[in-house]
Scaffold this motif. Structure first.
Motif, short mmCIF file in Angstrom:
data_model
loop_
_atom_site.label_atom_id
_atom_site.label_comp_id
_atom_site.label_asym_id
_atom_site.label_seq_id
_atom_site.Cartn_x
_atom_site.Cartn_y
_atom_site.Cartn_z
N ASN A 197 0.84 -1.20 0.00
CA ASN A 197 0.00 0.00 0.00
C ASN A 197 0.87 1.26 0.00
N ALA A 198 1.94 1.21 0.79
CA ALA A 198 2.87 2.34 0.84
C ALA A 198 3.54 2.56 -0.51
N LEU A 199 3.90 1.46 -1.19
CA LEU A 199 4.50 1.57 -2.52
C LEU A 199 3.52 2.18 -3.52
N GLU A 222 12.90 0.11 -6.37
CA GLU A 222 11.79 0.38 -5.46
C GLU A 222 12.00 -0.45 -4.20
N VAL A 223 11.81 0.16 -3.07
CA VAL A 223 12.08 -0.50 -1.78
C VAL A 223 10.82 -0.49 -0.95
N ALA A 224 10.50 -1.68 -0.37
CA ALA A 224 9.37 -1.79 0.57
C ALA A 224 9.86 -2.55 1.78
N GLY A 248 7.29 2.51 1.72
CA GLY A 248 7.44 2.24 0.32
C GLY A 248 8.17 3.41 -0.32
N LYS A 249 9.27 3.13 -1.02
CA LYS A 249 10.12 4.19 -1.59
C LYS A 249 10.26 3.94 -3.08
#
Length: 519
Positions: free
Chosen positions: A35-37, A111-113, A126-127
């Protein structure tokens, strides 16, 4: 048994609950990270954001970030430049400072989660990289959701799962109780140990006795049978087979179908069987029936042999009594000096016939046959029947099967004597003719009497068929069964009546010793 089932049920549900809680927690964390991503991607995709980052317009960037934060309920929405310097942050005082976690992987295009702890505490993050119109990375967008939200959602799921499993436990416990109650009703309250003991006892009863035992359920289906039952009934018996499919002989099938509980005597081949069927009930409920089969063949044969011995004893007693009377008469004549009368009396004794076949006549070599017929002559005489052996009889060999021969001969002679005695035809006579044919013995027994009606001839050799009362009529059936077991036969060659003799004939193969060939 109930406690064991409940214990297993509780253990399974507890294990399932622990596994479910673990899987739900892991899935919940992954869902928050995704969800954050998704939110970070949507922010990075907003038009003009990359230009604002390049222009370092922190006011516009901050307004965008706070709007997204309020809309999504995120803990933070942070935007940085390509050096990791914050251009938007929930705490305006931290704008212009480097981010608390390394932005290197994101700034390289990944992309980092994950779940990390930053300046605002533990959160699911999420980045994603922020790119300009040419695709060049100009910064980073980081979105985080409070870990407390994850814990709250996890506990809510755990509570819902626990409630569901609690209901399942109650239903399972109720089902177990109903199942135990049903099983106890079906097993009459017996526990597994009791059932195991019953099985051991059943095996001991079925295979530890010499009688045949056949257990039937309420639908006349075989539930258990021992090997002796199969041997005596003459058919293979498998559990689960229907009684009607066993292909039993008609007399035996009637005896097995008799539910009265009265023992029924029937003849199967050369065997005399006593069949009894008893119903089994418990608490007024019919469970089925048990058929017991007792072999009475040896008892019948021993009875015949005992009868022959008794006849011989009676004959010997009669001879002894007659001999004593003659000695007393001779003693009296000699004592009075009547020598001539004594001599005439002795001469008359020498000329009179002795008891038939009491000597060692070569016409019938077997002493067993001679002794039996001698006893039957005396018994027949007591009944007013003249029993004679044909002068044409000739059996110079001894017997190889004396029991079988006496069984056949004895039943035929006994039947003939009783028939002649019961008839009004006088004088009552029975004539026995014995001939050897190689190693075969041919027996013919004829008697006076009323003859045999045609309607009786068909079932004459069936067990229990007699015109002389109950529990009679097994002699001819036993005789035929014995003859057939030797490969021989018995038949009525003349039905008699109207002054003619009733004649039974039998051939017994291989019961005589091989005749000696004269040199």
């Amino acid at each position: 048994m109930l406690l064991l089932q409940l214990g297993v049920l509780v253990a399974v549900i507890a294990l399932g609950f622990a596994l479910t809680a673990w899987r739900l927690g892991a899935g919940l964390e992954h869902r928050f990270q995704e969800n954050a991503l998704d939110v970070a991607r949507s922010v990075a995709a907003q038009p003009g954001l990359a230009d604002e980052v390049l222009a370092r317009d922190t006011g516009a960037i901050q307004r965008r970030a706070l709007a997204v934060q309020r809309t999504t309920g995120a803990l933070f929405v942070v935007v940085t430049d390509d050096q990791g310097i914050r251009l938007a942050h929930p705490d305006p005082a931290r704008i212009g400072e480097p981010v608390s976690t390394s932005p290197d992987a994101v700034l390289r295009g990944a992309e980092v989660a994950n779940i990390e702890r930053g300046t605002l505490g533990l959160s699911a993050r999420g980045k994603v990289p922020l790119r300009d119109g040419t695709g060049r990375i100009v910064g980073e967008v980081s979105v985080g959701f409070d870990a407390n939200d994850i814990s709250a959602a996890r506990w809510q799921l755990v509570r819902d799962t626990a409630a569901f499993l609690g209901v399942a436990l109650l239903l399972g416990a109720g089902g177990s109780m109903l199942l135990v109650r049903l099983l106890r009703r079906r097993t009459f309250g017996l526990e597994p140990a009791d059932l195991a003991e019953l099985v051991r006892e059943r095996e001991a009863v079925l295979f530890g006795i010499s009688d045949g035992v056949l257990a039937l359920d309420d639908d006349d289906t075989v539930s258990a049978a021992n090997a002796e039952a199969s041997r005596l009934l003459g058919v293979p018996i498998e559990p689960g087979s229907a009684l009607a499919d066993l292909d039993l002989p008609a007399p035996l099938a009637r005896a097995v179908a008799d539910r009265s509980g009265t023992p029924t005597v029937t003849v199967v081949g050369d065997r005399v069987l006593v069949v009894t069927r008893r119903e089994v009930e418990r608490g007024g409920r019919r469970l089925g029936s048990v058929v017991t089969v007792l072999d009475r063949t040896e008892v019948e044969r021993l009875t015949d042999e005992l009868g022959a011995v008794r006849l011989m004893a009676q004959a010997l007693r009669a001879q002894r009594h007659e001999f004593a009377n003659r000695l007393h008469t001779l003693h009296g004549l000699l004592h009075t000096g009547d020598a001539d009368d004594a001599a005439d009396y002795v001469r008359a004794l020498l000329d009179s016939p002795a008891v038939a076949l009491a000597d060692n006549s070569e016409a019938i070599a077997s002493s067993t046959v001679r002794a039996y017929l001698g006893g039957q002559v005396a018994r027949a005489a007591e009944l007013g029947v003249q029993l004679t052996v044909s002068e044409a009889s000739w059996v110079p060999q001894r017997l190889l099967a004396p029991v079988e021969v006496i069984t056949v001969l004895g039943n035929l002679v006994t039947n003939a004597v009783e028939a002649a005695h019961a008839s009004r035809v006088r004088p009552a006579r029975v004539e026995v003719d014995l001939l050897s044919d190689g190693m075969d013995l041919v027996i013919s027994v004829a008697n006076t009497g009323d003859g045999l009606p045609q309607e009786r001839l068909a079932g004459l050799f069936a067990g229990g068929v007699s015109s002389r009362g109950e529990d009679r009529g097994f002699g001819l059936a036993i005789a035929r069964g014995t003859a057939e077991s030797l490969g021989g036969s018995i038949e009525v060659t003349h039905a008699g009546g109207d002054g003619a003799l009733t004649v039974f004939a039998s051939r017994l193969p291989g019961v005589l010793e091989e005749a000696e060939v004269p040199a």
